[in-house]
Design an enzyme around this catalytic site. Structure first.
Site, PDB file in Angstrom:
ATOM      1  N   SER A  75       0.769  -1.156  -0.022  1.00 41.84           N
ATOM      2  CA  SER A  75      -0.202  -0.120   0.088  1.00 41.84           C
ATOM      3  C   SER A  75       0.814   1.329   0.033  1.00 41.84           C
ATOM      4  O   SER A  75       1.903   1.412   0.842  1.00 41.84           O
ATOM      5  CB  SER A  75      -1.093  -0.122   1.258  1.00 41.84           C
ATOM      6  OG  SER A  75      -1.596   1.209   1.543  1.00 41.84           O
ATOM      7  N   LYS A 115      -1.181  -0.968  -4.371  1.00 42.79           N
ATOM      8  CA  LYS A 115      -2.477  -0.183  -3.831  1.00 42.79           C
ATOM      9  C   LYS A 115      -2.000   1.097  -3.727  1.00 42.79           C
ATOM     10  O   LYS A 115      -0.982   1.476  -3.060  1.00 42.79           O
ATOM     11  CB  LYS A 115      -3.077  -0.896  -2.521  1.00 42.79           C
ATOM     12  CG  LYS A 115      -3.970   0.084  -2.071  1.00 42.79           C
ATOM     13  CD  LYS A 115      -4.909  -0.784  -0.636  1.00 42.79           C
ATOM     14  CE  LYS A 115      -4.741   0.004   0.437  1.00 42.79           C
ATOM     15  NZ  LYS A 115      -5.115  -0.797   1.579  1.00 42.79           N
ATOM     16  N   LYS A 127      -2.974   5.026  -2.394  1.00 46.14           N
ATOM     17  CA  LYS A 127      -3.609   5.868  -1.656  1.00 46.14           C
ATOM     18  C   LYS A 127      -4.113   7.119  -2.496  1.00 46.14           C
ATOM     19  O   LYS A 127      -3.231   7.569  -3.110  1.00 46.14           O
ATOM     20  CB  LYS A 127      -2.959   6.284  -0.315  1.00 46.14           C
ATOM     21  CG  LYS A 127      -2.643   5.341   0.692  1.00 46.14           C
ATOM     22  CD  LYS A 127      -4.120   4.677   1.447  1.00 46.14           C
ATOM     23  CE  LYS A 127      -3.770   3.697   2.416  1.00 46.14           C
ATOM     24  NZ  LYS A 127      -5.191   3.302   2.792  1.00 46.14           N
ATOM     25  N   ASP A 180      -7.367   3.248  -2.770  1.00 48.10           N
ATOM     26  CA  ASP A 180      -8.059   3.404  -1.491  1.00 48.10           C
ATOM     27  C   ASP A 180      -7.977   4.688  -1.035  1.00 48.10           C
ATOM     28  O   ASP A 180      -7.150   5.277  -1.118  1.00 48.10           O
ATOM     29  CB  ASP A 180      -7.141   2.413  -0.253  1.00 48.10           C
ATOM     30  CG  ASP A 180      -7.659   2.289   0.892  1.00 48.10           C
ATOM     31  OD1 ASP A 180      -8.797   2.886   1.021  1.00 48.10           O
ATOM     32  OD2 ASP A 180      -7.251   1.782   1.825  1.00 48.10           O
ATOM     33  N   GLU A 191     -11.143   0.860  -3.032  1.00 50.96           N
ATOM     34  CA  GLU A 191     -11.333   0.535  -1.612  1.00 50.96           C
ATOM     35  C   GLU A 191     -12.138   1.751  -0.824  1.00 50.96           C
ATOM     36  O   GLU A 191     -11.218   2.917  -0.814  1.00 50.96           O
ATOM     37  CB  GLU A 191     -10.251   0.290  -0.953  1.00 50.96           C
ATOM     38  CG  GLU A 191     -10.269  -0.171   0.623  1.00 50.96           C
ATOM     39  CD  GLU A 191      -8.831  -0.873   1.081  1.00 50.96           C
ATOM     40  OE1 GLU A 191      -8.007  -1.091   0.119  1.00 50.96           O
ATOM     41  OE2 GLU A 191      -8.625  -0.706   2.135  1.00 50.96           O
ATOM     42  N   ASP A 232     -13.268  -1.204   3.692  1.00 53.32           N
ATOM     43  CA  ASP A 232     -12.555  -1.576   4.955  1.00 53.32           C
ATOM     44  C   ASP A 232     -13.240  -0.765   6.157  1.00 53.32           C
ATOM     45  O   ASP A 232     -13.907  -1.493   6.947  1.00 53.32           O
ATOM     46  CB  ASP A 232     -11.268  -0.938   4.246  1.00 53.32           C
ATOM     47  CG  ASP A 232     -10.228  -0.665   5.408  1.00 53.32           C
ATOM     48  OD1 ASP A 232     -10.379  -1.222   6.796  1.00 53.32           O
ATOM     49  OD2 ASP A 232      -9.204  -0.245   5.173  1.00 53.32           O
ATOM     50  N   LYS A 245      -9.784  -6.762   8.198  1.00 50.10           N
ATOM     51  CA  LYS A 245      -8.412  -6.230   9.097  1.00 50.10           C
ATOM     52  C   LYS A 245      -9.001  -6.917  10.719  1.00 50.10           C
ATOM     53  O   LYS A 245     -10.030  -6.546  10.981  1.00 50.10           O
ATOM     54  CB  LYS A 245      -8.290  -4.695   9.124  1.00 50.10           C
ATOM     55  CG  LYS A 245      -7.672  -4.147   8.254  1.00 50.10           C
ATOM     56  CD  LYS A 245      -7.460  -2.618   8.341  1.00 50.10           C
ATOM     57  CE  LYS A 245      -7.024  -1.921   7.184  1.00 50.10           C
ATOM     58  NZ  LYS A 245      -7.075  -0.419   7.135  1.00 50.10           N
ATOM     59  N   GLY A 273      -3.823  -4.275   6.180  1.00 48.14           N
ATOM     60  CA  GLY A 273      -3.089  -4.066   7.424  1.00 48.14           C
ATOM     61  C   GLY A 273      -3.227  -2.708   7.824  1.00 48.14           C
ATOM     62  O   GLY A 273      -3.671  -1.649   7.395  1.00 48.14           O
TER      63      GLY A 273
END
Ligand code: OSB
Ligand code: MG
Length: 369
Positions: free
Chosen positions: A136, A162, A164, A189, A214, A239, A263, A291
């Site tokens: 990520s 991934k 952000k 995400d 996400e 998430d 998670k 994570g």
């Protein structure tokens, strides 16, 4: 069956190799609460995934400390002899606080499994010995820096990238990465940074062959996620919105997502995580292991979980070196093929190194029965 005799709370602080920026903030150090739990049969370790600030969820380190010390630990002491199946019962009077609950429950599960000489992965029914790893990547200062970071992680072997994202730079950045790497597994995400009024951003990404988007919208808004999912080809993954197996069932019934990020800390521990896994597996919904920049203690647990059969997508289970110069445990390493070994020793399979605790602990408190 064991009786919990004491827990020790330890606040640890580890510098990150580079600051991690999301749509809700930036951190340069990992700061979290560890739980060392003693039973009449031995000890176990758990890591609380809360941050210093209540930004990802309402929980934060100082609050989790109080909840653990004044409510959850005394509840476990009062419960007397408990086993893994009955341990969650001692939390019944405490509403919410899944991250604090997860830390102490996971420590208890670790203690029980260590006492029985059984690994977490084997207890969970996991057969995989290695798991596929993704990475990520925080919001970078520039598109060039982001492209360099992506290339670096791909060279290390990571099997899924991934990104952000946040409003303003989103589409341009994602297009640039997709342009440079047409065939990689790529996801984004948003950490709840958008409203449905901004759905055009996601429509613009709909032709970029993303593995998933996400948590685009507010964490409490399953209905609007369902509206957005209906308007997109790309799968949505939730998430922050999923705090329990009940939330997962509701999100799937509503069509709010087609993938779930599990998670364990967000949902109250490894037992509720397994329930979500089982529910999704029954409905053929893919899950993957998220994570929270965990130290080796939380990472070991995540690897055991990610070895379960329903975890069919690469997780945010990256190597220690992606986060820290030095981890709290022996480092977790990525193989060149982008996989990581699942711990096989009893319990979570690792213990923090005493000299690393000496260097990283900034506060500790022992609570006895
Ligand atoms: O939303 O998945 C998230 C880290 C902290 C808080 C929230 C998130 C993350 C990550 C990093 O994406 C995942 C990891 O490498 O641990
Ligand atoms: Mg996320």
């Amino acid at each position: 069956m064991s009786r919990v005799r004491a827990i020790e709370l330890l606040l640890v602080e580890l510098p990150l190799v580079r600051p991690f920026r999301t749509s809700f903030g930036e951190v340069s150090d990992k700061r979290c609460v560890l739980v060392r739990l003693e039973t009449d049969r031995g000890e176990g370790w758990g890591e609380c995934v809360a941050d210093a600030q209540p930004d990802f969820s309402g929980e934060f380190n100082d609050g989790a400390w109080l909840v653990l010390r004044d409510l959850l630990a005394p509840g476990m002491f009062r419960a007397g002899d408990i086993d893994i199946g009955s341990a969650e019962g001692s939390f019944a009077p405490v509403r919410g606080n899944p991250m604090a609950k997860a830390a102490i429950l996971d420590a208890f599960v670790d203690a029980e499994l260590r006492a029985e000489g059984r690994s977490l992965a084997s207890w969970l029914g996991a057969e995989r010995t290695r798991v596929e790893c993704g990475v990520s990547i925080g919001i970078a200062p520039t598109t060039e820096t982001l492209l360099e970071q992506v290339a670096g992680y791909l060279a290390e072997g990571y099997r899924r990238i991934k990104l952000k994202i946040e409003p303003g730079t989103d589409v341009e950045r994602v297009r640039a990465v997709r342009g440079a790497h047409p065939d990689i597994l790529l996801s984004v995400d948003a950490n709840a940074a958008y409203t449905l009024a901004e759905a055009d951003v996601f429509r613009s990404m709909d032709d970029l062959d993303l593995l998933m988007i996400e948590q685009p919208l507010h964490h409490e808004d399953l209905l609007r996620h369902a509206e957005l999912q209906a308007a997109l080809r790309t799968d949505l993954c939730l998430d922050e919105s999923i705090r329990s197996a009940a939330d997962a069932a509701a999100a799937l019934d509503l069509g709010s997502c087609r993938i779930i990020n599990i998670k364990q800390g967000r949902v109250g521990g490894v037992l509720e995580a397994k329930r979500i896994h089982d529910l999704c597996r029954e409905r053929a919904v893919p899950v993957w292991c998220g994570g929270m920049l965990e130290t080796g203690v939380g990472r070991a647990l995540n690897l055991g979980l990610a070895a379960m059969p329903g975890f069919t997508l690469p997780g945010d289970t990256s190597a220690s070196a992606r986060y820290f110069e030095e981890d709290l445990t022996a480092p977790f390493e990525l193989a060149a093929d982008g996989t990581m070994e699942v711990p096989t020793k009893a319990g979570i399979g690792v213990t923090p190194l005493p000299e690393r605790l000496d260097a990283c602990v900034t506060r500790r408190e022992l609570v006895s029965a």
